[in-house]
Scaffold this motif. Structure first.
Motif, PDB file in Angstrom:
ATOM      1  N   GLU A 128       0.834  -1.196   0.000  1.00 56.30           N
ATOM      2  CA  GLU A 128       0.000   0.000   0.000  1.00 56.30           C
ATOM      3  C   GLU A 128       0.869   1.247   0.000  1.00 56.30           C
ATOM      4  OE1 GLU A 128      -3.542   1.937   2.780  1.00 56.30           O
ATOM      5  OE2 GLU A 128      -3.328  -0.242   2.629  1.00 56.30           O
ATOM      6  N   ASN A 129       1.994   1.195   0.696  1.00 56.48           N
ATOM      7  CA  ASN A 129       2.908   2.337   0.707  1.00 56.48           C
ATOM      8  C   ASN A 129       3.425   2.630  -0.705  1.00 56.48           C
ATOM      9  OD1 ASN A 129       4.601   4.246   2.462  1.00 56.48           O
ATOM     10  ND2 ASN A 129       6.156   3.254   1.208  1.00 56.48           N
ATOM     11  N   ASP A 130       3.712   1.564  -1.466  1.00 58.35           N
ATOM     12  CA  ASP A 130       4.149   1.747  -2.859  1.00 58.35           C
ATOM     13  C   ASP A 130       3.067   2.452  -3.666  1.00 58.35           C
ATOM     14  OD1 ASP A 130       6.510   0.379  -2.313  1.00 58.35           O
ATOM     15  OD2 ASP A 130       5.807  -1.510  -3.156  1.00 58.35           O
ATOM     16  N   LEU A 131       1.823   2.057  -3.423  1.00 54.71           N
ATOM     17  CA  LEU A 131       0.700   2.670  -4.132  1.00 54.71           C
ATOM     18  C   LEU A 131       0.648   4.166  -3.856  1.00 54.71           C
ATOM     19  CD1 LEU A 131      -2.020   2.673  -5.671  1.00 54.71           C
ATOM     20  CD2 LEU A 131      -3.120   2.019  -3.507  1.00 54.71           C
ATOM     21  N   TYR A 132       0.778   4.554  -2.590  1.00 59.34           N
ATOM     22  CA  TYR A 132       0.735   5.967  -2.241  1.00 59.34           C
ATOM     23  C   TYR A 132       1.913   6.724  -2.865  1.00 59.34           C
ATOM     24  CZ  TYR A 132      -2.882   4.981   1.235  1.00 59.34           C
ATOM     25  OH  TYR A 132      -4.046   4.616   1.859  1.00 59.34           O
ATOM     26  N   GLN A 133       3.074   6.091  -2.878  1.00 55.66           N
ATOM     27  CA  GLN A 133       4.240   6.756  -3.470  1.00 55.66           C
ATOM     28  C   GLN A 133       3.992   7.043  -4.949  1.00 55.66           C
ATOM     29  OE1 GLN A 133       7.178   7.552  -1.640  1.00 55.66           O
ATOM     30  NE2 GLN A 133       7.601   8.791  -3.456  1.00 55.66           N
ATOM     31  N   TYR A 134       3.408   6.072  -5.648  1.00 56.72           N
ATOM     32  CA  TYR A 134       3.086   6.280  -7.060  1.00 56.72           C
ATOM     33  C   TYR A 134       2.050   7.405  -7.211  1.00 56.72           C
ATOM     34  CZ  TYR A 134       1.182   5.563 -11.704  1.00 56.72           C
ATOM     35  OH  TYR A 134       0.743   5.766 -12.990  1.00 56.72           O
ATOM     36  N   CYS A 135       1.017   7.363  -6.376  1.00 53.33           N
ATOM     37  CA  CYS A 135      -0.018   8.398  -6.453  1.00 53.33           C
ATOM     38  C   CYS A 135       0.568   9.781  -6.195  1.00 53.33           C
ATOM     39  CB  CYS A 135      -1.131   8.106  -5.448  1.00 53.33           C
ATOM     40  SG  CYS A 135      -2.180   6.695  -5.877  1.00 53.33           S
ATOM     41  N   TYR A 136       1.557   9.847  -5.310  1.00 53.44           N
ATOM     42  CA  TYR A 136       2.224  11.126  -5.087  1.00 53.44           C
ATOM     43  C   TYR A 136       2.862  11.617  -6.386  1.00 53.44           C
ATOM     44  CZ  TYR A 136       5.727  14.574  -4.312  1.00 53.44           C
ATOM     45  OH  TYR A 136       6.479  15.718  -4.464  1.00 53.44           O
ATOM     46  N   HIS A 137       3.613  10.734  -7.032  1.00 53.38           N
ATOM     47  CA  HIS A 137       4.337  11.169  -8.228  1.00 53.38           C
ATOM     48  C   HIS A 137       3.406  11.641  -9.332  1.00 53.38           C
ATOM     49  CE1 HIS A 137       8.423  10.418  -7.037  1.00 53.38           C
ATOM     50  NE2 HIS A 137       8.128   9.198  -6.632  1.00 53.38           N
ATOM     51  N   VAL A 138       2.311  10.921  -9.571  1.00 57.64           N
ATOM     52  CA  VAL A 138       1.466  11.272 -10.711  1.00 57.64           C
ATOM     53  C   VAL A 138       0.364  12.263 -10.385  1.00 57.64           C
ATOM     54  CG1 VAL A 138       1.932   9.094 -11.888  1.00 57.64           C
ATOM     55  CG2 VAL A 138      -0.043   9.268 -10.375  1.00 57.64           C
TER      56      VAL A 138
END
Length: 316
Positions: A128-138
């Motif tokens: 889930e942390n990876d998901l949030y990191q991606y959402c931050y970038h895009v």
């Protein structure tokens, strides 16, 4: 180098009108200067996204044969725009203008582009942390840039975090809505750990017999989106009235996408979820009252994912 700002703004206006009816409507609530700058920022984001995904105005995403080359083009044109040099693309030139006017740092532009880089190399979130990191970038990084466009001080990290929350909320809603479309383009943003939890084999989440389990994960995305939306709404108290009105309207319009996905359950992907014009206008009216009543001061929930940073603006 002097650019024809009026022409760049008109190009950006046409871009948002074609690329996002939701954002176009919300942007009309800004004061004229902020509205133009928001359009210029949107135009660049839209152009980058279209280049990366081989689409036109956000439609027709496809598997591209040259992702590395497209990413290099995005980086090169953005670098020229930030340096004040002609990029050969009005959307990028427009970004250069708004970046200079609002002192948007190159680091934030790089953060957004890193999201396209993740897609270009076929990245998938494990946690889930990876998901949030991606959402931050895009999307979260765009929220931070929009805050700067709206006049938030560059050292007001608390408000910038709330702006990031709105971007995260939007992207989580997008992911929930677009699971089927992403699958067609051989992408999946559902964390591997979530799929394992639901006993869904990799690459098979769109098969009909997994729909009830997939609906559980979509509702989870919608719930996470709602949490970040609620946090972003509190941040609106720090904004000028018309900016807060636009932000709250956009939050409601986009929030409806996540809420509708959750409501439809396993039928969420039978037809694309959209927000009607009447519903959008309803949020414009409702958010006016919310703007009059907005209050701040509450501490941001420590449970929410927060953009890591080593200095102002940076995620890493």
């Amino acid at each position: 180098m002097t650019f024809d700002r009026e022409a760049l703004v008109d190009h950006a206006r046409q871009s948002i009108a074609r690329g996002s009816k939701s954002f176009a409507m919300a942007s009309k609530l800004f004061d004229p200067a902020t509205r133009e700058r928001a359009w210029l920022l949107y135009g660049w984001c839209r152009a980058c996204d279209d280049l990366a995904d081989g689409q036109e105005m956000g439609h027709g995403m496809e598997i591209v044969a040259d992702p590395a080359s497209r990413l290099a083009t995005i980086r090169a044109r953005t670098a020229l725009a930030l340096a004040g040099a002609p990029s050969g693309d009005a959307a990028f030139d427009g970004f250069g203008v708004v970046a200079r006017e609002c002192q948007i740092p190159a680091a934030l532009a790089e953060d957004l582009i890193e999201g396209f880089a993740l897609d270009a190399k076929g990245w998938r979130p494990r946690s889930e942390n990876d998901l949030y990191q991606y959402c931050y970038h895009v999307a979260g990084a765009v929220g931070v840039m929009m805050a700067l466009v709206m006049g938030v001080a560059p050292d007001d990290e608390a408000t910038l975090d709330r702006a990031c929350d709105l971007g995260l909320a939007f992207q989580l809603a997008n992911i929930a809505r677009d699971i089927s479309e992403d699958d067609a383009a051989e992408r999946c943003y559902l964390p591997i750990e979530w799929l394992v939890e639901m006993d869904i084999p990799p690459g098979e989440h769109m098969k009909p017999h997994y729909r009830p389990r997939l609906a559980v994960l979509a509702k989870r995305l919608a719930a996470r989106s709602a949490e970040h939306e609620a946090s972003a709404r509190i941040g609106a108290a720090a904004l000028p009235f018309r900016s807060a009105w636009a932000v709250l309207a956009a939050a409601g319009i986009y929030g409806d996408i996540a809420r509708e996905v959750a409501r439809r359950g396993e039928h969420a992907w039978d037809h694309r979820v959209v927000t009607s014009k009447a519903a959008k206008l309803g949020w414009v009216a409702k958010s006016f009252g919310q703007t009059l009543r907005r209050t701040g001061g509450s501490v941001r929930s420590p449970r929410l994912w927060t953009r890591p940073r080593t200095g102002p603006y940076r995620s890493s």
